[in-house]
Design a protein around this motif. Structure first.
Motif, PDB file in Angstrom:
ATOM      1  N   ARG A  21       0.819  -1.208   0.000  1.00  0.00           N
ATOM      2  CA  ARG A  21       0.000   0.000   0.000  1.00  0.00           C
ATOM      3  C   ARG A  21       0.857   1.264   0.000  1.00  0.00           C
ATOM      4  NH1 ARG A  21      -2.786  -3.422   3.761  1.00  0.00           N
ATOM      5  NH2 ARG A  21      -4.779  -4.129   2.904  1.00  0.00           N
ATOM      6  N   ALA A  22       2.167   1.109  -0.162  1.00  0.00           N
ATOM      7  CA  ALA A  22       3.061   2.269  -0.162  1.00  0.00           C
ATOM      8  C   ALA A  22       2.763   3.170  -1.354  1.00  0.00           C
ATOM      9  CB  ALA A  22       4.520   1.813  -0.225  1.00  0.00           C
ATOM     10  N   THR A  23       2.902   4.483  -1.142  1.00  0.00           N
ATOM     11  CA  THR A  23       2.726   5.463  -2.207  1.00  0.00           C
ATOM     12  C   THR A  23       3.895   6.440  -2.190  1.00  0.00           C
ATOM     13  OG1 THR A  23       0.323   5.290  -1.953  1.00  0.00           O
ATOM     14  CG2 THR A  23       1.166   7.171  -3.185  1.00  0.00           C
ATOM     15  N   PRO A  24       4.674   6.537  -3.259  1.00  0.00           N
ATOM     16  CA  PRO A  24       4.594   5.677  -4.442  1.00  0.00           C
ATOM     17  C   PRO A  24       5.213   4.313  -4.179  1.00  0.00           C
ATOM     18  CG  PRO A  24       6.447   7.159  -4.661  1.00  0.00           C
ATOM     19  CD  PRO A  24       5.753   7.550  -3.376  1.00  0.00           C
ATOM     20  N   VAL A  25       4.891   3.343  -5.012  1.00  0.00           N
ATOM     21  CA  VAL A  25       5.519   2.034  -4.908  1.00  0.00           C
ATOM     22  C   VAL A  25       6.978   2.166  -5.337  1.00  0.00           C
ATOM     23  CG1 VAL A  25       3.389   0.750  -5.275  1.00  0.00           C
ATOM     24  CG2 VAL A  25       4.775   1.431  -7.249  1.00  0.00           C
ATOM     25  N   ALA A 162      -1.888 -13.461  -8.807  1.00  0.00           N
ATOM     26  CA  ALA A 162      -0.658 -13.177  -9.559  1.00  0.00           C
ATOM     27  C   ALA A 162      -0.182 -11.749  -9.329  1.00  0.00           C
ATOM     28  CB  ALA A 162      -0.873 -13.434 -11.047  1.00  0.00           C
ATOM     29  N   LEU A 163      -1.113 -10.805  -9.286  1.00  0.00           N
ATOM     30  CA  LEU A 163      -0.749  -9.414  -9.033  1.00  0.00           C
ATOM     31  C   LEU A 163      -0.128  -9.262  -7.657  1.00  0.00           C
ATOM     32  CD1 LEU A 163      -0.795  -6.410  -9.812  1.00  0.00           C
ATOM     33  CD2 LEU A 163      -3.140  -6.305  -8.888  1.00  0.00           C
ATOM     34  N   ARG A 164      -0.723  -9.872  -6.639  1.00  0.00           N
ATOM     35  CA  ARG A 164      -0.167  -9.773  -5.287  1.00  0.00           C
ATOM     36  C   ARG A 164       1.213 -10.417  -5.213  1.00  0.00           C
ATOM     37  NH1 ARG A 164      -5.410 -11.974  -4.173  1.00  0.00           N
ATOM     38  NH2 ARG A 164      -6.913 -10.293  -3.829  1.00  0.00           N
ATOM     39  N   MET A 165       1.367 -11.568  -5.863  1.00  0.00           N
ATOM     40  CA  MET A 165       2.656 -12.260  -5.852  1.00  0.00           C
ATOM     41  C   MET A 165       3.741 -11.421  -6.496  1.00  0.00           C
ATOM     42  SD  MET A 165       0.983 -15.918  -6.954  1.00  0.00           S
ATOM     43  CE  MET A 165       2.491 -16.689  -7.574  1.00  0.00           C
ATOM     44  N   ALA A 166       3.455 -10.882  -7.678  1.00  0.00           N
ATOM     45  CA  ALA A 166       4.449 -10.082  -8.394  1.00  0.00           C
ATOM     46  C   ALA A 166       4.797  -8.819  -7.614  1.00  0.00           C
ATOM     47  CB  ALA A 166       3.935  -9.728  -9.785  1.00  0.00           C
ATOM     48  N   ALA A 167       3.784  -8.140  -7.065  1.00  0.00           N
ATOM     49  CA  ALA A 167       4.029  -6.904  -6.332  1.00  0.00           C
ATOM     50  C   ALA A 167       4.846  -7.155  -5.077  1.00  0.00           C
ATOM     51  CB  ALA A 167       2.703  -6.234  -5.976  1.00  0.00           C
ATOM     52  N   ASP A 171       8.499  -5.528  -4.332  1.00  0.00           N
ATOM     53  CA  ASP A 171       8.743  -4.735  -3.133  1.00  0.00           C
ATOM     54  C   ASP A 171       9.984  -5.241  -2.400  1.00  0.00           C
ATOM     55  OD1 ASP A 171       7.459  -2.605  -1.309  1.00  0.00           O
ATOM     56  OD2 ASP A 171       7.847  -4.263   0.070  1.00  0.00           O
ATOM     57  N   TRP A 172      10.085  -6.548  -2.211  1.00  0.00           N
ATOM     58  CA  TRP A 172      11.263  -7.115  -1.542  1.00  0.00           C
ATOM     59  C   TRP A 172      12.540  -6.824  -2.334  1.00  0.00           C
ATOM     60  CZ3 TRP A 172      14.653 -10.986  -3.249  1.00  0.00           C
ATOM     61  CH2 TRP A 172      15.622 -11.378  -2.303  1.00  0.00           C
ATOM     62  N   MET A 224      10.376  -2.983 -19.261  1.00  0.00           N
ATOM     63  CA  MET A 224      11.453  -2.734 -18.321  1.00  0.00           C
ATOM     64  C   MET A 224      10.891  -2.134 -17.032  1.00  0.00           C
ATOM     65  SD  MET A 224      14.415  -3.615 -19.547  1.00  0.00           S
ATOM     66  CE  MET A 224      14.379  -4.710 -20.974  1.00  0.00           C
ATOM     67  N   ILE A 225      11.399  -2.594 -15.896  1.00  0.00           N
ATOM     68  CA  ILE A 225      10.989  -2.089 -14.587  1.00  0.00           C
ATOM     69  C   ILE A 225      12.207  -1.513 -13.884  1.00  0.00           C
ATOM     70  CG2 ILE A 225       9.986  -2.656 -12.349  1.00  0.00           C
ATOM     71  CD1 ILE A 225       8.621  -5.054 -13.664  1.00  0.00           C
ATOM     72  N   GLU A 226      12.111  -0.264 -13.461  1.00  0.00           N
ATOM     73  CA  GLU A 226      13.150   0.363 -12.647  1.00  0.00           C
ATOM     74  C   GLU A 226      12.733   0.250 -11.184  1.00  0.00           C
ATOM     75  OE1 GLU A 226      15.777   4.489 -12.345  1.00  0.00           O
ATOM     76  OE2 GLU A 226      13.878   4.468 -13.433  1.00  0.00           O
ATOM     77  N   LEU A 227      13.664  -0.180 -10.340  1.00  0.00           N
ATOM     78  CA  LEU A 227      13.373  -0.417  -8.931  1.00  0.00           C
ATOM     79  C   LEU A 227      13.906   0.702  -8.031  1.00  0.00           C
ATOM     80  CD1 LEU A 227      14.291  -4.199  -8.829  1.00  0.00           C
ATOM     81  CD2 LEU A 227      12.002  -3.230  -8.901  1.00  0.00           C
ATOM     82  N   ALA A 228      13.252   0.823  -6.870  1.00  0.00           N
ATOM     83  CA  ALA A 228      13.659   1.795  -5.831  1.00  0.00           C
ATOM     84  C   ALA A 228      13.715   3.213  -6.386  1.00  0.00           C
ATOM     85  CB  ALA A 228      15.005   1.389  -5.226  1.00  0.00           C
TER      86      ALA A 228
END
Length: 233
Positions: A21-25, A162-167, A171-172, A224-228
């Motif tokens: 539930r973090a904003t922004p993720v 699947a959405l919860r698993m991926a998210a 996050d981790w 592509m996904i950019e993290l943090a």
């Protein structure tokens, strides 16, 4: 089947609470032509099995894959037809052993998903929902060396797992590893995975590349996904 002790949750050091539930993720879609600017792509985990926690999220528990999970992970053609390079395994125990060998080699981190509502109450045995994993690609794709993947048992399709698993794994990964670039994809025809990705990243453009599945030409749609990410432009 796997049994959980509800008393094992509190204070256990190898648990990670995913904040969905973090904003922004702590991740965002990255346009294909900007991926080369990201640093932190070449992560090589040492002893991944010791690194991986049990990940807790609303309604969901992700447990690091081990050999005992083989009895819970029945994969059908309806699942494997969605994946390039994976056919229905005749022996699931052997398949899980191969996955664990990939983990030992630092090329795969995999978790088995459970419904948290029953898992933490310790009510007998619990059936696995599916698997979510970080997989090191044989060759880097546009600078990304790791891919996020997931699959579910057919009987639990369509319930948001699947959405919860991926998210939870995103996050981790963003908060607990140095990795800053991932790719995620769906194979032509797998509209359910497309919808999961759109919920994670928004309705954004994919880069479509040719592929071969079971000797037939198809296409795979990559993102592509950019993290943090700390600031959004």
């Amino acid at each position: 089947m796997t049994t959980a002790d509800s008393n094992s949750w509190a204070g256990k050091p190898d648990l990670f609470d995913a904040n969905l539930r973090a904003t922004p993720v702590p991740w965002r879609f990255l346009p294909w032509d900007r991926a080369a600017t990201v640093r932190g792509n070449a992560w090589q985990p040492v002893n991944p099995a010791a690194l991986m926690p049990t990940i807790c999220a609303p309604m969901l528990v992700l447990v690091p894959l081990d050999a005992d999970h083989a009895a819970e992970l029945s994969v059908t053609d309806a699942v494997t037809r969605m994946w390039i390079g994976w056919s229905t395994p005749p022996d699931m125990a052997r398949c899980v052993q191969d996955w664990l060998a990939e983990t030992a080699a630092g090329r795969r981190l995999a978790w088995v998903a459970y419904d948290a509502n029953s898992y933490w109450r310790g009510e007998g045995e619990h059936e696995a929902l599916g698997v979510v994993s970080l997989d090191r690609l044989p060759e880097a794709l546009n600078g990304a060396e790791w891919e996020l993947g997931f699959w579910l048992h057919e009987k639990v399709w369509g319930h948001g797992w699947a959405l919860r698993m991926a998210a939870a794994v995103l996050d981790w990964t963003a908060r607990q590893t140095p990795l800053r670039l991932l790719t995620i994809s769906w194979t032509e025809g797998n509209i359910a995975s497309k919808h999961v990705i759109e919920k994670l990243l928004g309705t954004v453009p994919a880069v479509t590349l040719p592929a071969v599945k079971d000797g037939k030409d198809t296409t795979v749609h990559h993102y592509m996904i950019e993290l943090a990410v700390q600031e959004h432009p």
